[in-house]
Write a protein that holds these residues in place. Structure first.
Motif, PDB file in Angstrom:
ATOM      1  N   GLY A  22      14.492  40.996  29.544  1.00 28.53           N
ATOM      2  CA  GLY A  22      15.519  40.840  30.565  1.00 28.53           C
ATOM      3  C   GLY A  22      16.602  41.891  30.480  1.00 28.53           C
ATOM      4  O   GLY A  22      17.684  41.704  31.038  1.00 28.53           O
ATOM      5  N   HIS A  37      22.556  34.293  31.653  1.00 26.75           N
ATOM      6  CA  HIS A  37      21.483  35.187  32.111  1.00 26.75           C
ATOM      7  C   HIS A  37      20.626  34.444  33.141  1.00 26.75           C
ATOM      8  O   HIS A  37      20.048  33.393  32.834  1.00 26.75           O
ATOM      9  CB  HIS A  37      20.626  35.618  30.927  1.00 26.75           C
ATOM     10  N   VAL A  77      17.691  34.965  34.419  1.00 26.36           N
ATOM     11  CA  VAL A  77      16.276  34.829  34.080  1.00 26.36           C
ATOM     12  C   VAL A  77      16.086  33.691  33.084  1.00 26.36           C
ATOM     13  O   VAL A  77      15.160  32.877  33.201  1.00 26.36           O
ATOM     14  CB  VAL A  77      15.708  36.154  33.526  1.00 26.36           C
ATOM     15  N   CYS A  78      16.968  33.618  32.118  1.00 33.51           N
ATOM     16  CA  CYS A  78      16.891  32.533  31.130  1.00 33.51           C
ATOM     17  C   CYS A  78      17.020  31.175  31.816  1.00 33.51           C
ATOM     18  O   CYS A  78      16.223  30.264  31.570  1.00 33.51           O
ATOM     19  CB  CYS A  78      17.985  32.717  30.088  1.00 33.51           C
ATOM     20  N   SER A 104       7.770  40.350  32.010  1.00 35.16           N
ATOM     21  CA  SER A 104       8.935  40.895  32.709  1.00 35.16           C
ATOM     22  C   SER A 104       9.790  39.759  33.242  1.00 35.16           C
ATOM     23  O   SER A 104       9.422  38.581  33.177  1.00 35.16           O
ATOM     24  CB  SER A 104       8.483  41.791  33.869  1.00 35.16           C
ATOM     25  N   SER A 105      10.927  40.113  33.810  1.00 38.38           N
ATOM     26  CA  SER A 105      11.832  39.111  34.357  1.00 38.38           C
ATOM     27  C   SER A 105      11.250  38.397  35.564  1.00 38.38           C
ATOM     28  O   SER A 105      11.808  37.399  36.025  1.00 38.38           O
ATOM     29  CB  SER A 105      13.168  39.760  34.729  1.00 38.38           C
TER      30      SER A 105
END
Length: 338
Positions: A167, A120, A122-123, A7-8
């Motif tokens: 994400g 993004h 999270v990235c 998950s994120s």
């Protein structure tokens, strides 16, 4: 290999996969990417194996901020920082001179490297936690439509990679714009989420590489991802119809054969009742068309369609990127009714 679903919130687990030389599916605002430690040649080679990607197709290094440019690039022009200040984090890749620390496996032996700071969060958090640049092409089997959600990437990569971070859906839907800053004037190599008009607003003159509108020859060497090969393609052949939306829809309707499918703007869907159909969005909403185009192409692989007709937006703004993806999916088999 069992592919872990992350998950994120699983930033540490994701960065650990990169640290040990594994392959990680990462969310970006453009499409999902297939990432590896960009300083580890062996890890990068596994990207090509998992995708079935030609070795002469270079990769992009993803970094968390513009401050990282000097780690991997040399002779950085002022225009790079102008663009970074305007468009990073975001869907823009800059081609710059590389330092020796960047492996040949990333650049396909070129003396340049593509650099991008994705939007993004999270990235960027994964890259920062790993503290290495992430080499990442789109996370699909080479040649297929790029994935804009985790499920589509798993369809191609489940069992081939160590993990994938979900994400959510991608907000842009087509890969990053690529501009070569090692030439004068700067040259657009691939259209994407940052438009040609936006680039010219910052840089002034920007040339457009011929590969944006035609296939490269077999002896031409690509300077950026996605330039040379038939790409983004479903299993069935595609024909793109270019022209005013109403006239293009009527042309497709007049030429439909049994077994054909259609990708069209929402207003014209009633013309194709009874045929396999995917809608791109309203003819006036090109950003929505960008978000839908790859899902539309992918959808047809689950149908019995033997040929796909596709309407094409005009080439202003992000329409240039949508048209480029459809044209490459069709191998530049285009009918211009005007």
């Amino acid at each position: 290999m069992q592919t872990k679903r992350l998950s994120s919130h699983d930033i540490a687990a994701a960065s650990e996969i990169l640290h040990r030389g594994g392959l990680l599916g990462i969310p970006t605002e453009t499409v999902y990417g297939l990432g590896a430690n960009g300083l580890n040649s062996e890890a990068v080679s596994h990207i090509f194996q998992a995708k079935g990607r030609p070795q002469d197709n270079p990769l992009i290094l993803h970094v968390p901020c513009a401050d990282w440019l000097e780690r991997y690039c040399t002779d950085i022009p002022d225009t790079a920082y102008l663009l970074a200040n305007r468009f990073w984090p975001g869907p823009l890749t800059m081609i710059l001179r590389r330092k020796p620390v960047v492996p040949d496996a990333v650049t396909a032996g070129l003396d340049t490297v593509g650099m991008r700071c994705p939007a993004h969060p999270v990235c960027r958090a994964i890259i920062a936690a790993a503290d290495v640049p992430v080499a990442a092409p789109s996370g699909n089997t080479s040649g297929r439509p790029s994935p804009t959600n985790a499920a589509d990437m798993l369809e191609d990569m489940d069992g081939k990679i160590d993990g994938i971070v979900d994400g959510g859906p991608c907000s842009v839907g087509v890969e990053s714009t690529i501009i070569d800053l090692t030439e004068q004037p700067p040259r657009l190599l691939r259209p994407g989420g940052i438009t040609l008009e936006q680039l010219r607003d910052v840089l002034g003159e920007v040339a457009v590489d011929p590969a944006v509108t035609r296939l490269m020859g077999k002896d031409e060497h690509p300077r950026a991802p996605g330039m040379k090969y038939r790409h983004y393609a479903p299993k069935a052949p595609v024909t793109v119809v270019k022209g005013a939306p109403a006239a293009a829809a009527e042309y497709i309707r007049a030429h439909l054969a049994p077994g054909d499918g259609v990708i069209c703007f929402d207003e014209y869907a009633p013309l194709f009742a009874g045929y396999p159909l995917e809608q791109l969005g309203p003819s006036t909403d090109v950003p929505e068309q960008a978000r839908r185009v790859f899902e539309a192409l992918r959808w047809f692989d689950g149908t019995e369609a033997t040929h796909i007709w596709a309407q094409c937006p005009d080439t202003t703004g992000i329409g240039l990127a949508v048209a480029n993806r459809l044209n490459k999916a069709a191998g530049f088999h285009i009918i211009d009714i005007e």
